[in-house]
Design a protein around this motif. Structure first.
Motif, PDB file in Angstrom:
ATOM      1  N   ARG A 219      42.477  46.271  50.344  1.00 42.67           N
ATOM      2  CA  ARG A 219      43.028  47.477  49.725  1.00 42.67           C
ATOM      3  C   ARG A 219      43.887  47.104  48.542  1.00 42.67           C
ATOM      4  O   ARG A 219      44.620  46.119  48.579  1.00 42.67           O
ATOM      5  CB  ARG A 219      43.892  48.259  50.724  1.00 42.67           C
ATOM      6  N   GLY A 220      43.826  47.952  47.523  1.00 44.22           N
ATOM      7  CA  GLY A 220      44.624  47.724  46.327  1.00 44.22           C
ATOM      8  C   GLY A 220      43.799  47.118  45.221  1.00 44.22           C
ATOM      9  O   GLY A 220      42.609  46.830  45.376  1.00 44.22           O
ATOM     10  N   CYS A 221      44.444  46.922  44.085  1.00 45.92           N
ATOM     11  CA  CYS A 221      43.744  46.386  42.917  1.00 45.92           C
ATOM     12  C   CYS A 221      44.747  45.649  42.040  1.00 45.92           C
ATOM     13  O   CYS A 221      45.894  46.081  41.878  1.00 45.92           O
ATOM     14  CB  CYS A 221      43.094  47.526  42.132  1.00 45.92           C
ATOM     15  N   ARG A 222      44.288  44.531  41.481  1.00 43.66           N
ATOM     16  CA  ARG A 222      45.167  43.744  40.602  1.00 43.66           C
ATOM     17  C   ARG A 222      45.449  44.471  39.286  1.00 43.66           C
ATOM     18  O   ARG A 222      46.452  44.209  38.629  1.00 43.66           O
ATOM     19  CB  ARG A 222      44.502  42.394  40.309  1.00 43.66           C
TER      20      ARG A 222
ATOM     21  N   ASP B 113      38.853  46.213  44.368  1.00 43.81           N
ATOM     22  CA  ASP B 113      38.902  44.891  43.733  1.00 43.81           C
ATOM     23  C   ASP B 113      38.266  43.876  44.683  1.00 43.81           C
ATOM     24  O   ASP B 113      38.933  43.001  45.224  1.00 43.81           O
ATOM     25  CB  ASP B 113      40.358  44.520  43.417  1.00 43.81           C
ATOM     26  N   LEU B 114      36.966  44.006  44.859  1.00 42.41           N
ATOM     27  CA  LEU B 114      36.241  43.199  45.848  1.00 42.41           C
ATOM     28  C   LEU B 114      36.365  41.706  45.595  1.00 42.41           C
ATOM     29  O   LEU B 114      36.383  40.901  46.525  1.00 42.41           O
ATOM     30  CB  LEU B 114      34.761  43.614  45.853  1.00 42.41           C
ATOM     31  N   LEU B 115      36.471  41.311  44.330  1.00 44.16           N
ATOM     32  CA  LEU B 115      36.483  39.891  43.972  1.00 44.16           C
ATOM     33  C   LEU B 115      37.906  39.375  43.723  1.00 44.16           C
ATOM     34  O   LEU B 115      38.073  38.336  43.075  1.00 44.16           O
ATOM     35  CB  LEU B 115      35.618  39.667  42.723  1.00 44.16           C
ATOM     36  N   TYR B 116      38.901  40.057  44.240  1.00 47.51           N
ATOM     37  CA  TYR B 116      40.298  39.703  43.979  1.00 47.51           C
ATOM     38  C   TYR B 116      40.599  38.239  44.294  1.00 47.51           C
ATOM     39  O   TYR B 116      41.192  37.523  43.492  1.00 47.51           O
ATOM     40  CB  TYR B 116      41.214  40.620  44.785  1.00 47.51           C
TER      41      TYR B 116
END
Length: 608
Positions: free
Chosen positions: A264-267, A313-316
């Protein structure tokens, strides 16, 4: 006194009094409701029966149900997905849009000590959400109505003022809901309330109280084993009545689907997006083993063939992502996935692309947004055009993967020349599809304040018309303006068709003009001059794509013309004739499409 400025002690006292005033203080049953995602005045039986509407499983409610069970192992849980039920029941010739009243009434008759939770995710569906809440409140005034979701988080004061909720859980609410239920159990045993959930709003004696802040759940709190809770929703049959955007139909409309959350979340800090505000600044990751086991359960026990990642952000975390894709490839052979939420293009590498494909990736979106590097800085997009070209070189090595780019026009004070930069960039990338959207002032986004300062009236309402895709919200997909018409003689006329390319580069187009820019950009880039739509190896892939999206636009003559053209070049003569008949029928009955064909005579050529 304004209770929102009360001291912590005063606020806790008010919350304790609010809790004591609830008709049901400690529920034996929790009924969770996902409202229909299309309001009645925009609902089309024809589109629904073609499976043209979205049917996303309400996984947020599944998480809430899991939290409730962890607090009270004996609580009775029930999820009613009214969107699913609407899409299923509309095949009945006696279908009524207000079917949900009978369904809720029946469920509430089974248990008196119940709390009802209703999700409000999007402003476009707020009207039906509020209607359901008011109906429950009027008929069952003793039953507490709890609400949450993205839109509810930003409209909480209005929802409370209009008696649509007893309590609103703002933003991610697993933690605050857990505290609330613990308070419920304490109240029944006579123990005092010593902790108040953060990030809630409630109404007491006509005044609204708000607890400050928000307790964003930790990685441990969202790393829940959801397998026991999939039985609360008909996960195996969602595909029979709708889709996960268009990608699930493209990948096979008869393949059962689900959605899975890896983190969960995004950079990123994109100014047009609510994720950073709603989900917090941190990216919290679930355990890879937990995610893979959930996928295996869905495949082996529920018959699921494909999933759409809910991640923003699957590739975080590059190492974690590779570990997950490798495990999926090894342990779930034949499994397939799509990524409609979009990947950050700058995060795509040769290595993770290889393992994404090996683990079953069939289609993905990339959030490009703008073809102007200055605008990429303004909207805080974590990339530059150069990075997208690097990702493009990787995508070209995997021609079987469907690649779509997201492009936005209509940022505050964006000039037509800057919009043309985006259009030109989309054409240069030449991916399978260019998804053009119109920037909208969404509550919870940084850009919302900019629209407000410009006096944009879209900040004053929330309805189904306020969508990123104007064709999606228009009746029969017909929208736009006749040449020279604007509705205001003191303003320049709206240009349509290819005339939009005559707009001065330094002009900031009106909202009406932006709709026509959107239409022309979309039609030319995707239909008339799409490189993939020329005779060759990509033709079959694009025809499959047109078939997957046409169910949502049954009266769109450009879609039908494209299918006629595609089937002609693929040698599908019977399908070509069928599309030609449909095109002629739409054109005969629609002055709107007659005008569009005058503007773009290429549509007539495609249909023949």
């Amino acid at each position: 006194m304004d209770t929102r400025s009360a001291s912590p002690h005063e606020l806790l006292e008010k919350y304790a009094r609010f809790h004591a005033s609830l008709g049901v203080r400690n529920p034996r049953k929790l009924l969770l409701i996902n409202p229909p995602q299309v309001p009645e005045d925009m609902f089309s039986i024809d589109i629904a029966r073609r499976r043209g509407y979205f049917a996303y499983p309400p996984m947020g409610l599944v998480y809430i149900a899991a939290v409730a069970r962890s607090v009270d192992p004996s609580i009775d849980l029930r999820i009613i997905d009214l969107n699913y039920e609407m899409l299923k029941r509309c095949h009945d010739p006696h279908f009524r849009f207000d079917f949900w009243k009978d369904l809720i009434r029946e469920e509430l008759s089974k248990e008196a000590r119940v709390h009802v939770g209703v999700s409000c995710m999007f402003g476009a569906t707020r009207s039906i959400f509020m209607e359901i809440d008011r109906w429950i409140h009027e008929l069952y005034p003793a039953i507490p109505v709890l609400v949450g979701g993205v839109q509810a988080s930003y409209d909480y004061d209005e929802l409370l003022e209009k008696d649509c909720a007893d309590i609103v859980f703002r933003k991610e609410s697993e933690h605050s809901f857990r505290v609330f239920l613990q308070n419920c159990r304490n109240a029944e045993s006579g123990r005092p309330i010593t902790e108040m959930p953060q990030g809630i709003g409630f109404r007491l004696n006509g005044e609204i109280a708000e607890s400050p802040g928000a307790m964003i759940p930790t990685a441990e709190e969202i790393d829940i084993d959801l397998r026991p809770y999939y039985s609360l929703i008909p996960i195996s049959t969602y595909h029979q009545y709708g889709s996960l955007a268009a990608f699930s139909r493209y990948n096979g409309e008869d393949k059962p689907f689900a959605t899975v959350l890896s983190n969960r979340g995004c950079r990123a800090q994109c100014t047009f997006c609510t994720v950073r505000d709603f989900n917090g600044r941190a990216v919290r990751q679930r355990d890879v083993r937990r995610v893979v086991d959930e996928i295996k359960f869905l495949v082996e026990k529920c018959g699921i063939k494909q999933i759409d990642w809910l991640d923003d952000d699957l590739l975080y975390n590059p190492a974690r992502a590779l570990e997950m894709f490798r495990a999926i490839a090894a342990e779930a052979p034949g499994f397939e996935w799509i990524c409609n939420n979009g990947l950050i293009g700058a995060a795509v590498t040769e290595e993770n692309m290889e393992w994404m494909v090996k683990s079953g990736m069939k289609a993905l979106k990339i959030g490009v947004e703008s073809g102007n590097d200055e605008w990429l800085k303004k909207i805080k997009k974590p990339t530059v055009k150069r990075k997208q070209y690097e990702a493009d070189r990787i995508f070209k090595k995997y021609p079987d993967v469907f690649v779509s780019g997201n492009f936005i026009v209509g940022f505050p004070k964006e000039t037509f020349g800057e919009m043309m930069d985006t259009y030109t960039f989309a054409r240069d990338l030449a991916w399978d599809w260019a998804s053009f959207y119109i920037c909208q002032p969404l509550k919870g986004t940084e850009i919302y304040a900019v629209f407000q300062s410009l006096g944009d009236e879209r900040c004053d309402y929330e309805n189904y018309d306020k969508t990123l895709n104007p064709g999606r919200s228009a009746v029969r997909g017909e929208f736009g303006y006749y040449k020279g018409y604007h509705g205001d003689r003191d303003r320049p006329p709206v240009l349509t068709g290819r005339d939009i390319f005559k707009l001065p580069k330094d002009q900031v187009p009106s909202k009406e003009q932006i709709k026509e820019i959107w239409f022309t950009f979309n039609l030319v880039a995707n239909f008339i001059d799409n490189p993939s739509f020329r005779p060759g190896p990509h033709m079959a892939k694009l025809v499959r794509w047109f078939e997957s999206i046409s169910g949502a636009y049954p009266f769109d003559a450009s879609m039908i013309a494209a299918l006629a053209y595609g089937h002609r070049h693929l040698g599908n003569e019977s399908k070509r004739k069928e599309m030609q008949r449909r095109f002629d029928a739409v054109l005969k009955d629609s002055p709107y499409w007659q005008r569009r064909c005058e503007e773009f005579p290429e549509l007539l050529e495609l249909a023949r």
